[in-house]
Design a protein around this motif. Structure first.
Motif, mmCIF file in Angstrom:
data_model
loop_
_atom_site.group_PDB
_atom_site.id
_atom_site.type_symbol
_atom_site.label_atom_id
_atom_site.label_comp_id
_atom_site.label_asym_id
_atom_site.label_seq_id
_atom_site.Cartn_x
_atom_site.Cartn_y
_atom_site.Cartn_z
ATOM 1 N N CYS A 75 0.821 -1.217 0.000
ATOM 2 C CA CYS A 75 0.000 0.000 0.000
ATOM 3 C C CYS A 75 0.854 1.266 0.000
ATOM 4 C CB CYS A 75 -0.929 0.004 1.209
ATOM 5 S SG CYS A 75 -2.053 -1.415 1.263
ATOM 6 N N HIS A 76 1.955 1.244 0.736
ATOM 7 C CA HIS A 76 2.895 2.376 0.743
ATOM 8 C C HIS A 76 3.940 2.113 -0.349
ATOM 9 C CE1 HIS A 76 1.238 4.081 4.442
ATOM 10 N NE2 HIS A 76 1.229 2.857 4.946
ATOM 11 N N GLN A 77 3.537 2.331 -1.588
ATOM 12 C CA GLN A 77 4.363 1.934 -2.727
ATOM 13 C C GLN A 77 5.457 2.971 -2.991
ATOM 14 O OE1 GLN A 77 1.889 0.923 -6.102
ATOM 15 N NE2 GLN A 77 0.399 -0.137 -4.802
ATOM 16 N N PRO A 78 6.725 2.558 -2.932
ATOM 17 C CA PRO A 78 7.819 3.512 -3.115
ATOM 18 C C PRO A 78 7.781 4.276 -4.429
ATOM 19 C CG PRO A 78 8.648 1.474 -2.191
ATOM 20 C CD PRO A 78 7.223 1.218 -2.575
ATOM 21 N N ASP A 79 7.324 3.617 -5.513
ATOM 22 C CA ASP A 79 7.304 4.303 -6.801
ATOM 23 C C ASP A 79 6.084 5.200 -6.967
ATOM 24 O OD1 ASP A 79 5.377 2.365 -7.010
ATOM 25 O OD2 ASP A 79 6.096 1.510 -8.904
ATOM 26 N N HIS A 80 5.296 5.318 -5.904
ATOM 27 C CA HIS A 80 4.150 6.231 -5.929
ATOM 28 C C HIS A 80 4.181 7.135 -4.697
ATOM 29 C CE1 HIS A 80 0.366 7.402 -7.812
ATOM 30 N NE2 HIS A 80 -0.137 7.520 -6.601
ATOM 31 N N GLY A 81 5.369 7.633 -4.388
ATOM 32 C CA GLY A 81 5.497 8.529 -3.239
ATOM 33 C C GLY A 81 5.218 7.855 -1.918
ATOM 34 N N PHE A 82 5.453 6.532 -1.838
ATOM 35 C CA PHE A 82 5.180 5.749 -0.629
ATOM 36 C C PHE A 82 3.715 5.876 -0.210
ATOM 37 C CE2 PHE A 82 9.750 5.951 -0.615
ATOM 38 C CZ PHE A 82 10.143 4.726 -0.101
ATOM 39 N N ALA A 170 12.023 2.387 12.290
ATOM 40 C CA ALA A 170 13.349 2.925 11.933
ATOM 41 C C ALA A 170 13.439 3.136 10.426
ATOM 42 C CB ALA A 170 14.445 1.983 12.409
ATOM 43 N N TYR A 171 12.924 2.187 9.662
ATOM 44 C CA TYR A 171 12.927 2.336 8.203
ATOM 45 C C TYR A 171 12.051 3.518 7.779
ATOM 46 C CZ TYR A 171 11.636 1.496 3.346
ATOM 47 O OH TYR A 171 11.384 1.657 2.008
ATOM 48 N N VAL A 172 10.868 3.614 8.344
ATOM 49 C CA VAL A 172 9.969 4.723 7.996
ATOM 50 C C VAL A 172 10.634 6.068 8.284
ATOM 51 C CG1 VAL A 172 7.778 5.846 8.587
ATOM 52 C CG2 VAL A 172 7.865 3.361 8.281
ATOM 53 N N ARG A 173 11.339 6.169 9.388
ATOM 54 C CA ARG A 173 12.006 7.433 9.740
ATOM 55 C C ARG A 173 13.112 7.793 8.756
ATOM 56 N NH1 ARG A 173 11.102 5.338 15.159
ATOM 57 N NH2 ARG A 173 9.512 6.659 16.143
ATOM 58 N N ALA A 174 13.600 6.820 8.023
ATOM 59 C CA ALA A 174 14.656 7.098 7.046
ATOM 60 C C ALA A 174 14.104 7.660 5.742
ATOM 61 C CB ALA A 174 15.455 5.821 6.761
ATOM 62 N N VAL A 175 12.801 7.543 5.528
ATOM 63 C CA VAL A 175 12.191 7.972 4.269
ATOM 64 C C VAL A 175 11.906 9.472 4.339
ATOM 65 C CG1 VAL A 175 10.286 7.631 2.647
ATOM 66 C CG2 VAL A 175 11.204 5.679 3.927
ATOM 67 N N VAL A 176 12.842 10.245 3.848
ATOM 68 C CA VAL A 176 12.775 11.706 3.908
ATOM 69 C C VAL A 176 13.074 12.267 2.522
ATOM 70 C CG1 VAL A 176 13.808 13.774 4.915
ATOM 71 C CG2 VAL A 176 13.487 11.730 6.321
ATOM 72 N N LEU A 317 7.855 20.901 -5.076
ATOM 73 C CA LEU A 317 8.155 20.314 -3.774
ATOM 74 C C LEU A 317 8.579 18.849 -3.916
ATOM 75 C CD1 LEU A 317 5.231 21.812 -1.651
ATOM 76 C CD2 LEU A 317 7.552 22.698 -1.965
ATOM 77 N N THR A 318 8.745 18.401 -5.163
ATOM 78 C CA THR A 318 9.202 17.043 -5.415
ATOM 79 C C THR A 318 10.717 16.983 -5.250
ATOM 80 O OG1 THR A 318 7.405 16.698 -6.997
ATOM 81 C CG2 THR A 318 9.259 15.153 -7.081
ATOM 82 N N GLY A 319 11.160 16.208 -4.291
ATOM 83 C CA GLY A 319 12.585 16.164 -3.973
ATOM 84 C C GLY A 319 13.215 14.826 -4.256
ATOM 85 N N ARG A 320 14.232 14.517 -3.482
ATOM 86 C CA ARG A 320 14.988 13.278 -3.659
ATOM 87 C C ARG A 320 14.888 12.437 -2.394
ATOM 88 N NH1 ARG A 320 19.740 10.971 -2.336
ATOM 89 N NH2 ARG A 320 20.774 9.647 -3.901
ATOM 90 N N ILE A 321 14.497 11.187 -2.578
ATOM 91 C CA ILE A 321 14.509 10.193 -1.511
ATOM 92 C C ILE A 321 15.565 9.165 -1.874
ATOM 93 C CG2 ILE A 321 13.172 8.415 -0.308
ATOM 94 C CD1 ILE A 321 10.646 10.018 -1.005
ATOM 95 N N ASP A 322 16.379 8.776 -0.923
ATOM 96 C CA ASP A 322 17.427 7.795 -1.178
ATOM 97 C C ASP A 322 16.844 6.633 -1.980
ATOM 98 O OD1 ASP A 322 19.406 5.896 -1.176
ATOM 99 O OD2 ASP A 322 19.762 5.951 0.987
ATOM 100 N N PRO A 323 17.261 6.447 -3.229
ATOM 101 C CA PRO A 323 16.659 5.398 -4.068
ATOM 102 C C PRO A 323 16.818 3.998 -3.500
ATOM 103 C CG PRO A 323 18.635 6.301 -5.106
ATOM 104 C CD PRO A 323 18.319 7.188 -3.950
ATOM 105 N N ALA A 324 17.858 3.779 -2.698
ATOM 106 C CA ALA A 324 18.057 2.452 -2.108
ATOM 107 C C ALA A 324 16.903 2.072 -1.192
ATOM 108 C CB ALA A 324 19.372 2.401 -1.340
ATOM 109 N N LEU A 325 16.245 3.070 -0.599
ATOM 110 C CA LEU A 325 15.141 2.784 0.322
ATOM 111 C C LEU A 325 13.906 2.279 -0.400
ATOM 112 C CD1 LEU A 325 15.451 5.889 2.681
ATOM 113 C CD2 LEU A 325 16.107 3.520 3.198
#
Length: 333
Positions: A75-82, A170-176, A317-325
């Motif tokens: 449901c929190h799909q990374p390729d759709h802004g989580f 911890a993983y969720v907190r890394a998604v910035v 306001l579209t930025g960069r999220i570490d792609p590895a995440l």
């Protein structure tokens, strides 16, 4: 000189200069207001990378769910802004959930989790997710050597609901999201925003009143507001009122972050607005009248061009999220 909004026409040789100074001062004040709560970014500790890596495995692992059919990433799909491109995500039994899946971007800096703010921490939010597995199911993860070693080393014991929640949090907190065109503009790169986005910023912080609720580094006051969304339907969602039973909270939902907002339609707690253009048009109408409509809402009477400018700013306001995440990790078996 053409009248625009509440601006007065020039009346002398110094008027243009004074008007330029006033406009510049207004922008500076607005940017200060946007940045005011941003200290939360500095005060939020970065999670441990090893714990983030464990949390990422669990986030993508369907064995964490109570049926073993869905993962957090379903449901929190990374390729759709989580978030979720579907209006309502199905639960572990295939039934549609009652609300649109909100993004996890920037939740490290949030005070309340979920649309109604039922939980104050990400760990609590994980533990109360309907799809989250029970203790017996999660204990089976300890039978997998890869998980067992990580849990013992990082959390001091075998997988339990509490420890799994700590790792996922911890993983969720890394998604910035960082380094958006807006960020570069604020840092001094005048060319980072297009002319349309700059006009949109002026509207956002001025006549459109967006900054009243969408303020700070994450563009949210973390507050709850009734916009009227869904109140004209047969069974309106009570929103924040479901948490404390306060009738004043009826129909109020948490202000979402606008970081990476262009990546994650549909919008609103019920996913009823498919595009940013539809969202801006909704606000331009002043929301939907109901007995608890926020007093901060009113019709804006923006022109079509002004509405497009606001969308241009939101896209900036579209930025960069570490792609590895956002990548599916190798899961223990």
């Amino acid at each position: 000189m053409r009248r625009t909004g509440h601006h007065l026409p020039c009346r002398g040789p110094g008027s243009a200069l004074r008007l330029a100074i006033v406009r510049r001062l207004a922008v500076v004040i607005a940017l200060v207001l946007l940045a005011w709560p941003a200290a939360s970014r500095a005060s939020a500790e970065a999670p441990d990378p090893a714990l983030v890596a464990l949390g990422q495995q669990l986030f993508f692992d369907s064995r964490v769910s109570r049926t073993g059919r869905v993962s957090c990433a379903s449901c929190h799909q990374p390729d759709h802004g989580f978030s979720d491109p579907r209006r309502f995500s199905p639960d572990a039994d295939g039934r549609p959930s009652p609300r649109h899946t909100p993004t996890i971007v920037g939740r490290r800096f949030g005070h309340w989790q979920g649309w109604s703010g039922r939980n104050g921490s990400i760990e609590e939010q994980v533990l109360t997710e309907p799809n989250f597995g029970d203790a017996a199911r999660l204990a089976r993860l300890g039978n997998l050597p890869g998980y067992r070693r990580q849990f013992e080393a990082l959390l001091g014991g075998p997988p339990t609901p509490g420890r799994v929640a700590v790792a996922i949090a911890a993983y969720v907190r890394a998604v910035v999201s960082t380094d958006a065109p807006y960020d570069r503009f604020v840092a001094g790169d005048a060319g980072a925003l297009t002319p349309a986005a700059r006009r949109g910023l002026s509207l956002f912080t001025g006549r459109a009143l967006c900054v009243v609720c969408h303020k700070g580094d994450q563009f949210t006051d973390e507050g709850f507001h009734n916009l009227g969304v869904g109140t004209d339907g047969p069974s309106p969602d009570p929103g924040r009122a479901e948490v404390y039973g306060n009738p004043e909270d009826w129909g109020a939902f948490k202000t979402p972050t606008l970081r990476d907002v262009a990546r994650r339609g549909p919008y609103m707690h019920d996913g009823s607005l498919p595009t940013l253009e539809a969202v801006v048009a909704f606000y331009d109408r002043g929301g939907i009248a109901n007995r608890r409509l926020s007093t901060q809402l009113r019709p804006l009477h923006l022109t079509p061009e002004e509405q497009r400018d606001l969308v241009a700013f939101l896209e900036a306001l579209t930025g960069r999220i570490d792609p590895a995440l956002g990548r599916m990790p190798e899961l223990p078996d």
